[in-house]
Design a protein around this motif. Structure first.
Motif, PDB file in Angstrom:
ATOM      1  N   ALA A  49      68.193  50.950  64.748  1.00  0.00           N
ATOM      2  CA  ALA A  49      68.469  52.633  64.996  1.00  0.00           C
ATOM      3  C   ALA A  49      68.565  53.556  65.680  1.00  0.00           C
ATOM      4  O   ALA A  49      67.916  53.629  66.544  1.00  0.00           O
ATOM      5  CB  ALA A  49      67.085  52.789  63.264  1.00  0.00           C
ATOM      6  N   SER A  50      69.221  54.015  65.501  1.00  0.00           N
ATOM      7  CA  SER A  50      69.704  55.236  66.922  1.00  0.00           C
ATOM      8  C   SER A  50      68.884  56.624  66.624  1.00  0.00           C
ATOM      9  O   SER A  50      68.268  57.063  67.528  1.00  0.00           O
ATOM     10  CB  SER A  50      70.638  56.169  66.468  1.00  0.00           C
ATOM     11  OG  SER A  50      70.759  56.867  64.661  1.00  0.00           O
ATOM     12  N   ALA A  51      67.602  56.309  65.614  1.00  0.00           N
ATOM     13  CA  ALA A  51      66.334  57.231  65.630  1.00  0.00           C
ATOM     14  C   ALA A  51      65.955  56.318  66.665  1.00  0.00           C
ATOM     15  O   ALA A  51      64.230  57.412  67.227  1.00  0.00           O
ATOM     16  CB  ALA A  51      65.544  57.581  64.610  1.00  0.00           C
ATOM     17  N   PHE A  52      65.495  55.613  67.143  1.00  0.00           N
ATOM     18  CA  PHE A  52      64.181  54.559  67.741  1.00  0.00           C
ATOM     19  C   PHE A  52      65.207  54.502  69.420  1.00  0.00           C
ATOM     20  O   PHE A  52      65.649  53.920  69.771  1.00  0.00           O
ATOM     21  CB  PHE A  52      64.872  52.615  67.352  1.00  0.00           C
ATOM     22  CG  PHE A  52      63.627  52.311  67.738  1.00  0.00           C
ATOM     23  CD1 PHE A  52      62.180  52.702  67.395  1.00  0.00           C
ATOM     24  CD2 PHE A  52      63.452  51.037  68.279  1.00  0.00           C
ATOM     25  CE1 PHE A  52      61.413  51.663  67.733  1.00  0.00           C
ATOM     26  CE2 PHE A  52      62.754  49.961  68.383  1.00  0.00           C
ATOM     27  CZ  PHE A  52      61.004  50.826  67.847  1.00  0.00           C
ATOM     28  N   PRO A  53      64.056  55.857  69.869  1.00  0.00           N
ATOM     29  CA  PRO A  53      64.204  55.738  71.007  1.00  0.00           C
ATOM     30  C   PRO A  53      64.530  54.735  72.302  1.00  0.00           C
ATOM     31  O   PRO A  53      63.665  54.287  71.983  1.00  0.00           O
ATOM     32  CB  PRO A  53      63.971  56.930  71.689  1.00  0.00           C
ATOM     33  CG  PRO A  53      63.382  57.006  70.499  1.00  0.00           C
ATOM     34  CD  PRO A  53      63.286  55.734  69.511  1.00  0.00           C
ATOM     35  N   ILE A  54      65.360  54.846  73.383  1.00  0.00           N
ATOM     36  CA  ILE A  54      66.118  53.942  74.428  1.00  0.00           C
ATOM     37  C   ILE A  54      64.894  53.440  75.046  1.00  0.00           C
ATOM     38  O   ILE A  54      63.747  52.778  75.046  1.00  0.00           O
ATOM     39  CB  ILE A  54      66.922  54.571  75.188  1.00  0.00           C
ATOM     40  CG1 ILE A  54      67.524  52.972  76.161  1.00  0.00           C
ATOM     41  CG2 ILE A  54      66.788  55.460  75.849  1.00  0.00           C
ATOM     42  CD1 ILE A  54      67.910  51.967  75.272  1.00  0.00           C
ATOM     43  N   GLN A  55      63.444  54.678  75.017  1.00  0.00           N
ATOM     44  CA  GLN A  55      62.669  54.885  75.479  1.00  0.00           C
ATOM     45  C   GLN A  55      61.327  53.691  75.506  1.00  0.00           C
ATOM     46  O   GLN A  55      60.786  52.881  75.867  1.00  0.00           O
ATOM     47  CB  GLN A  55      61.922  56.096  76.143  1.00  0.00           C
ATOM     48  CG  GLN A  55      63.242  56.667  77.044  1.00  0.00           C
ATOM     49  CD  GLN A  55      63.869  57.823  75.790  1.00  0.00           C
ATOM     50  OE1 GLN A  55      64.507  57.074  75.702  1.00  0.00           O
ATOM     51  NE2 GLN A  55      64.812  58.729  77.184  1.00  0.00           N
ATOM     52  N   VAL A  56      61.753  53.780  74.102  1.00  0.00           N
ATOM     53  CA  VAL A  56      60.972  53.033  72.830  1.00  0.00           C
ATOM     54  C   VAL A  56      61.099  51.593  73.288  1.00  0.00           C
ATOM     55  O   VAL A  56      60.383  50.852  73.643  1.00  0.00           O
ATOM     56  CB  VAL A  56      60.026  53.527  71.816  1.00  0.00           C
ATOM     57  CG1 VAL A  56      59.787  53.049  70.331  1.00  0.00           C
ATOM     58  CG2 VAL A  56      60.396  54.806  71.564  1.00  0.00           C
ATOM     59  N   ARG A  57      61.859  51.727  72.700  1.00  0.00           N
ATOM     60  CA  ARG A  57      62.203  49.798  73.497  1.00  0.00           C
ATOM     61  C   ARG A  57      62.133  49.717  74.573  1.00  0.00           C
ATOM     62  O   ARG A  57      61.780  48.265  74.557  1.00  0.00           O
ATOM     63  CB  ARG A  57      64.375  49.502  73.541  1.00  0.00           C
ATOM     64  CG  ARG A  57      64.688  50.603  71.485  1.00  0.00           C
ATOM     65  CD  ARG A  57      66.290  50.289  71.256  1.00  0.00           C
ATOM     66  NE  ARG A  57      66.325  51.354  70.167  1.00  0.00           N
ATOM     67  CZ  ARG A  57      67.939  51.519  69.924  1.00  0.00           C
ATOM     68  NH1 ARG A  57      68.759  50.665  71.030  1.00  0.00           N
ATOM     69  NH2 ARG A  57      68.320  51.999  68.702  1.00  0.00           N
ATOM     70  N   LEU A  58      63.025  50.103  75.445  1.00  0.00           N
ATOM     71  CA  LEU A  58      62.049  49.419  76.988  1.00  0.00           C
ATOM     72  C   LEU A  58      61.051  48.853  77.392  1.00  0.00           C
ATOM     73  O   LEU A  58      60.723  48.149  77.903  1.00  0.00           O
ATOM     74  CB  LEU A  58      62.401  50.946  77.874  1.00  0.00           C
ATOM     75  CG  LEU A  58      63.597  50.413  78.116  1.00  0.00           C
ATOM     76  CD1 LEU A  58      64.390  52.210  78.959  1.00  0.00           C
ATOM     77  CD2 LEU A  58      65.051  49.563  78.460  1.00  0.00           C
ATOM     78  N   TRP A  59      60.314  50.445  76.630  1.00  0.00           N
ATOM     79  CA  TRP A  59      58.206  49.814  77.292  1.00  0.00           C
ATOM     80  C   TRP A  59      57.878  48.766  76.016  1.00  0.00           C
ATOM     81  O   TRP A  59      57.036  47.753  76.207  1.00  0.00           O
ATOM     82  CB  TRP A  59      57.644  51.305  77.035  1.00  0.00           C
ATOM     83  CG  TRP A  59      57.573  52.035  77.375  1.00  0.00           C
ATOM     84  CD1 TRP A  59      57.920  53.352  78.129  1.00  0.00           C
ATOM     85  CD2 TRP A  59      57.313  52.179  79.128  1.00  0.00           C
ATOM     86  NE1 TRP A  59      58.313  54.216  79.503  1.00  0.00           N
ATOM     87  CE2 TRP A  59      57.394  53.373  79.772  1.00  0.00           C
ATOM     88  CE3 TRP A  59      56.072  50.868  79.528  1.00  0.00           C
ATOM     89  CZ2 TRP A  59      56.581  53.027  81.277  1.00  0.00           C
ATOM     90  CZ3 TRP A  59      55.720  51.003  81.109  1.00  0.00           C
ATOM     91  CH2 TRP A  59      55.595  52.373  81.200  1.00  0.00           C
ATOM     92  N   LEU A  60      58.367  48.671  74.485  1.00  0.00           N
ATOM     93  CA  LEU A  60      58.380  47.921  73.735  1.00  0.00           C
ATOM     94  C   LEU A  60      58.913  46.134  73.714  1.00  0.00           C
ATOM     95  O   LEU A  60      57.961  45.492  73.672  1.00  0.00           O
ATOM     96  CB  LEU A  60      58.794  47.889  72.510  1.00  0.00           C
ATOM     97  CG  LEU A  60      58.651  46.965  71.552  1.00  0.00           C
ATOM     98  CD1 LEU A  60      57.002  46.439  70.876  1.00  0.00           C
ATOM     99  CD2 LEU A  60      59.624  47.336  69.822  1.00  0.00           C
TER     100      LEU A  60
END
Length: 244
Positions: free
Chosen positions: A17-28
């Motif tokens: 989802a585009s609402a899922f920030p890329i920074q959150v994806r990187l940390w996850l």
């Protein structure tokens, strides 16, 4: 290893989802790699990569492996989207589009409804955890630190498309049969009562029949994808074996 998890988080519809920030994806992805580190340490150590070109190639390979796992493992959701688009066209909803918040493109109303229903059950059945677990198990099938991008001639895309199309058709066939009978019935009415405007009568009739069939067939569609969630993840892991 975090790049492999990042590939899943970028491609799989459950996380894309585009609402899922890329920074959150990187940390996850970084946290998931930390959790998978003890299992990775038990595997044979990869050979050290001494060149920048080899490091870039190995990193690209890791990301593509994760993206392939997320793509092939999300077959039921793609099949639901395909079935929803076909059903929407049959219900005369081909022009009734809404903005998909996941992909930020215009999609059919029925397609979006079936996809969100399937996504809810996908999370309910822990499909997202299966993908993450499959990424950890893929470390044994496709070892880390291989500076090569030698892809197979047949990565399994043909088999994936075949299974997605068959699964979508199994969910769409009841709509085809019922709406075909409705068209035949309207044809008889048009011949016997020519004064009646069939175009005005047919549109709301097909929409009402389509919603009724959607209410009846949707539980069956959910049962179909329930049996495919674990199977497609196993198939995706089998496909990764040819990428070694």
């Amino acid at each position: 290893m975090s790049l492999r998890f990042l590939g899943i988080l970028t491609v799989a519809p459950a996380f894309a989802a585009s609402a899922f920030p890329i920074q959150v994806r990187l940390w996850l992805a970084f946290l998931l790699a930390l959790f998978a580190l003890p299992a990775a340490l038990e595997l044979p150590s990869p050979e050290p990569i001494l060149t920048i070109g080899g490091l870039v190639t190995a990193s690209t390979r890791e990301y593509l492996l994760g993206a392939a796992l997320g793509f092939f493992g999300s077959l039921p959701l793609y099949a639901l989207q395909m079935a929803g688009r076909i059903v929407g066209m049959q219900m005369s909803f081909g022009m009734a589009n809404v903005l998909d918040p996941f992909s930020e493109v215009q999609v059919s109303v029925v397609e979006q409804f079936k996809f969100l229903a399937g996504l809810w059950f996908f999370f309910h059945w822990n499909g997202h955890l299966l993908l993450v677990r499959a990424a950890g198990e893929s470390l044994c099938l496709a070892p880390l630190g291989v500076p090569s991008l030698a892809f197979p001639l047949d990565p399994g895309l043909g088999l994936w498309m075949q299974r997605a199309l068959v699964l979508a058709m199994r969910m769409v066939l009841p709509f085809f049969g019922a709406l075909l009978l409705a068209d035949v019935g309207l044809g008889f009415v048009a011949r016997t009562v020519p004064q009646m405007n069939i175009f005005v009568l047919g549109l709301p009739l097909k929409v009402a029949l389509g919603f009724f069939l959607l209410m009846v067939v949707l539980p069956m569609s959910i049962d179909l994808i329930h049996g495919e969630v674990e199977r497609v993840v196993e198939t995706a892991l089998g496909i990764l074996q040819v990428w070694r």
